[in-house]
Design a protein around this motif. Structure first.
Motif, mmCIF file in Angstrom:
data_model
loop_
_atom_site.group_PDB
_atom_site.id
_atom_site.type_symbol
_atom_site.label_atom_id
_atom_site.label_comp_id
_atom_site.label_asym_id
_atom_site.label_seq_id
_atom_site.Cartn_x
_atom_site.Cartn_y
_atom_site.Cartn_z
ATOM 1 N N LEU A 1 0.870 -1.187 0.000
ATOM 2 C CA LEU A 1 0.000 0.000 0.000
ATOM 3 C C LEU A 1 0.898 1.225 0.000
ATOM 4 O O LEU A 1 1.875 1.266 0.738
ATOM 5 N N PHE A 2 0.584 2.190 -0.855
ATOM 6 C CA PHE A 2 1.311 3.461 -0.845
ATOM 7 C C PHE A 2 0.368 4.596 -0.478
ATOM 8 O O PHE A 2 -0.850 4.434 -0.539
ATOM 9 N N ALA A 3 0.919 5.727 -0.150
ATOM 10 C CA ALA A 3 0.110 6.919 0.071
ATOM 11 C C ALA A 3 -0.571 7.267 -1.251
ATOM 12 O O ALA A 3 0.093 7.623 -2.219
ATOM 13 N N GLY A 4 -1.864 7.084 -1.310
ATOM 14 C CA GLY A 4 -2.615 7.388 -2.525
ATOM 15 C C GLY A 4 -2.574 6.315 -3.601
ATOM 16 O O GLY A 4 -3.145 6.496 -4.674
ATOM 17 N N GLY A 5 -1.899 5.198 -3.339
ATOM 18 C CA GLY A 5 -1.789 4.177 -4.378
ATOM 19 C C GLY A 5 -1.484 2.809 -3.817
ATOM 20 O O GLY A 5 -1.671 2.545 -2.626
ATOM 21 N N ALA B 1 8.754 15.028 2.990
ATOM 22 C CA ALA B 1 8.125 13.730 2.721
ATOM 23 C C ALA B 1 6.629 13.802 3.034
ATOM 24 O O ALA B 1 6.200 14.584 3.886
ATOM 25 N N THR B 2 5.847 12.985 2.350
ATOM 26 C CA THR B 2 4.400 12.932 2.595
ATOM 27 C C THR B 2 3.988 11.592 3.202
ATOM 28 O O THR B 2 2.821 11.231 3.206
ATOM 29 N N VAL B 3 4.954 10.849 3.686
ATOM 30 C CA VAL B 3 4.747 9.561 4.342
ATOM 31 C C VAL B 3 5.359 9.702 5.733
ATOM 32 O O VAL B 3 6.423 10.344 5.846
ATOM 33 N N PRO B 4 4.801 9.160 6.809
ATOM 34 C CA PRO B 4 3.672 8.218 6.830
ATOM 35 C C PRO B 4 2.327 8.872 6.528
ATOM 36 O O PRO B 4 2.154 10.083 6.659
ATOM 37 N N THR B 5 1.407 8.029 6.136
ATOM 38 C CA THR B 5 0.036 8.433 5.958
ATOM 39 C C THR B 5 -0.777 7.692 7.032
ATOM 40 O O THR B 5 -0.197 7.130 7.958
ATOM 41 N N THR B 6 -2.101 7.747 6.932
ATOM 42 C CA THR B 6 -2.916 6.968 7.876
ATOM 43 C C THR B 6 -3.951 6.170 7.097
ATOM 44 O O THR B 6 -4.295 6.519 5.966
ATOM 45 N N ILE B 7 -4.445 5.132 7.706
ATOM 46 C CA ILE B 7 -5.503 4.337 7.088
ATOM 47 C C ILE B 7 -6.722 5.224 6.807
ATOM 48 O O ILE B 7 -7.337 5.130 5.742
ATOM 49 N N GLY B 8 -7.053 6.120 7.731
ATOM 50 C CA GLY B 8 -8.205 6.991 7.536
ATOM 51 C C GLY B 8 -8.073 7.869 6.293
ATOM 52 O O GLY B 8 -9.018 8.010 5.512
ATOM 53 N N LEU B 9 -6.875 8.439 6.102
ATOM 54 C CA LEU B 9 -6.644 9.299 4.934
ATOM 55 C C LEU B 9 -6.704 8.471 3.647
ATOM 56 O O LEU B 9 -7.230 8.926 2.620
ATOM 57 N N GLU B 10 -6.183 7.257 3.711
ATOM 58 C CA GLU B 10 -6.236 6.384 2.523
ATOM 59 C C GLU B 10 -7.672 5.993 2.199
ATOM 60 O O GLU B 10 -8.068 5.973 1.035
ATOM 61 N N THR C 1 -9.545 -2.497 7.211
ATOM 62 C CA THR C 1 -10.224 -2.829 8.469
ATOM 63 C C THR C 1 -9.455 -2.324 9.695
ATOM 64 O O THR C 1 -9.954 -2.408 10.815
ATOM 65 N N LEU C 2 -8.238 -1.815 9.485
ATOM 66 C CA LEU C 2 -7.449 -1.309 10.618
ATOM 67 C C LEU C 2 -8.069 -0.005 11.124
ATOM 68 O O LEU C 2 -8.733 0.701 10.366
ATOM 69 N N PRO C 3 -7.851 0.352 12.379
ATOM 70 C CA PRO C 3 -8.370 1.623 12.881
ATOM 71 C C PRO C 3 -7.864 2.782 12.016
ATOM 72 O O PRO C 3 -6.708 2.763 11.582
ATOM 73 N N PRO C 4 -8.713 3.777 11.750
ATOM 74 C CA PRO C 4 -8.335 4.872 10.837
ATOM 75 C C PRO C 4 -7.086 5.628 11.276
ATOM 76 O O PRO C 4 -6.366 6.176 10.449
ATOM 77 N N GLU C 5 -6.798 5.634 12.579
ATOM 78 C CA GLU C 5 -5.627 6.388 13.047
ATOM 79 C C GLU C 5 -4.320 5.601 12.852
ATOM 80 O O GLU C 5 -3.235 6.132 13.109
ATOM 81 N N THR C 6 -4.398 4.361 12.389
ATOM 82 C CA THR C 6 -3.189 3.567 12.149
ATOM 83 C C THR C 6 -2.245 4.303 11.193
ATOM 84 O O THR C 6 -2.653 4.731 10.117
ATOM 85 N N ALA C 7 -0.996 4.457 11.589
ATOM 86 C CA ALA C 7 -0.003 5.120 10.738
ATOM 87 C C ALA C 7 0.542 4.119 9.733
ATOM 88 O O ALA C 7 0.837 2.972 10.082
ATOM 89 N N VAL C 8 0.663 4.562 8.482
ATOM 90 C CA VAL C 8 1.092 3.677 7.401
ATOM 91 C C VAL C 8 2.489 4.089 6.938
ATOM 92 O O VAL C 8 2.669 5.177 6.389
ATOM 93 N N PHE C 9 3.454 3.204 7.181
ATOM 94 C CA PHE C 9 4.839 3.463 6.794
ATOM 95 C C PHE C 9 5.155 2.635 5.550
ATOM 96 O O PHE C 9 5.608 1.491 5.664
ATOM 97 N N CYS C 10 4.892 3.191 4.385
ATOM 98 C CA CYS C 10 5.191 2.482 3.140
ATOM 99 C C CYS C 10 6.618 2.821 2.709
ATOM 100 O O CYS C 10 7.269 3.675 3.301
ATOM 101 N N ALA C 11 7.087 2.145 1.658
ATOM 102 C CA ALA C 11 8.519 2.181 1.358
ATOM 103 C C ALA C 11 8.950 3.216 0.332
ATOM 104 O O ALA C 11 10.134 3.322 0.028
#
Ligand SMILES: [Zn+2]
Length: 276
Positions: free
Chosen positions: A138-142, A210-219, A163-173
């Motif tokens: 999963l990427f920020a926006g993609g 940088a625009t990462v991390p993102t969150t599940i909620g934003l995605e 299904t993860l809580p919306p506040e989950t931080a997403v650290f993509c590569a």
């Protein structure tokens, strides 16, 4: 993150991120993927972090390059290396093969492993409390290219992340957000949250941030690959009323055709967004 650990972002190569997770209680560090070890070792030295662990998500060279580089410097031996059980032969130093449902431990921290295939067979992600380390799934926006696929597998992976809580931080590569959002806008130009995100991301990138991390909620609000219920996306991909996995597959195909890249920011209506 969650009071138990910090996550440090180390940019590498053109658009890779090396993520360094540091346990607050013990000061021990775990690196998640990376193309090389140089920036990581200098950072650990400068901040007194003891690197004990490597967490690999998949076998692409810009993710296991850090293992090869550490090995070359004689530093890989002695580290705990977690990675995909399917790829024991291909991940240098892998001594803790893991897959769906397994745990990882370092310092006083414990995380969980999800099998998140679609980009590549065997691709895994790591969940530590409210942080998701998802490699190229999963990427920020993609989302990542479907090298192994099939689309239904990647769709299931993304639906599970959703299904993860919306506040989950997403650290993509990777820092691919601007290109991803340019495509998102091409298929969902009536999404006001997407419009706001584009304004924010263009501003951050102009400042070199940088625009990462993102969150599940934003995605959930802006990423077309997990927004298969959007009428605009279904229209843009000629999949109105289709099964979500088919809508995902058509969205992925449309992005892969790259027609949106032929438009300038002006032609794509992005300049108008920024002037709002
Ligand atoms: Zn990859």
């Amino acid at each position: 993150m969650s009071g138990m650990f910090d996550v440090h972002q180390l940019p590498a190569w053109r658009d890779n991120f090396i993520w360094l997770i540091v346990c607050r209680e013990t000061g021990q560090g775990a690196v998640v993927d990376g193309p090389e070890a140089g920036p990581l070792l200098s950072y650990c030295d400068a901040h007194g972090i003891k690197l004990t662990t490597v967490l690999n998500t998949h076998t692409h060279h810009d993710h296991i390059g850090v293992n090869k580089d550490l090995a070359k410097r004689g530093l890989l031996e002695g580290l705990t290396v977690y990675g995909p059980a399917l790829d024991v032969e291909r991940v240098p130093g892998l001594n803790r093969p893991v897959s769906e449902g397994d745990s990882v431990e370092f310092g006083a921290l414990k995380g969980h492993v999800w099998l998140t295939e679609g980009h590549l067979d065997g691709h895994i992600s790591y969940l530590l409390d409210d942080a998701l380390f998802c490699g190229d799934a999963l990427f920020a926006g993609g989302c990542g290219y479907l090298f192994d696929g099939p689309p239904a597998k990647q769709h299931a992976t993304l639906a599970r992340f959703a299904t993860l809580p919306p506040e989950t931080a997403v650290f993509c590569a990777h820092e691919y957000t601007q290109d991803n959002l340019r495509f998102a806008w091409a298929v969902e130009p009536d999404n006001t949250e997407l419009a706001a995100r584009i304004g924010d991301v263009w501003k951050q990138r102009a400042l070199g941030r940088a625009t990462v991390p993102t969150t599940i909620g934003l995605e959930l609000a802006t990423n077309p690959f997990i927004r298969t219920d959007s009428g605009s996306i279904q229209l843009a991909t000629s999949t109105v009323g289709a099964h979500p996995a088919e809508i995902f597959a058509a969205t992925r195909r449309l992005k892969d055709a790259k027609a949106y890249r032929a438009l300038s920011d002006e032609e794509a209506g992005i300049v108008a967004l920024l002037e709002r």
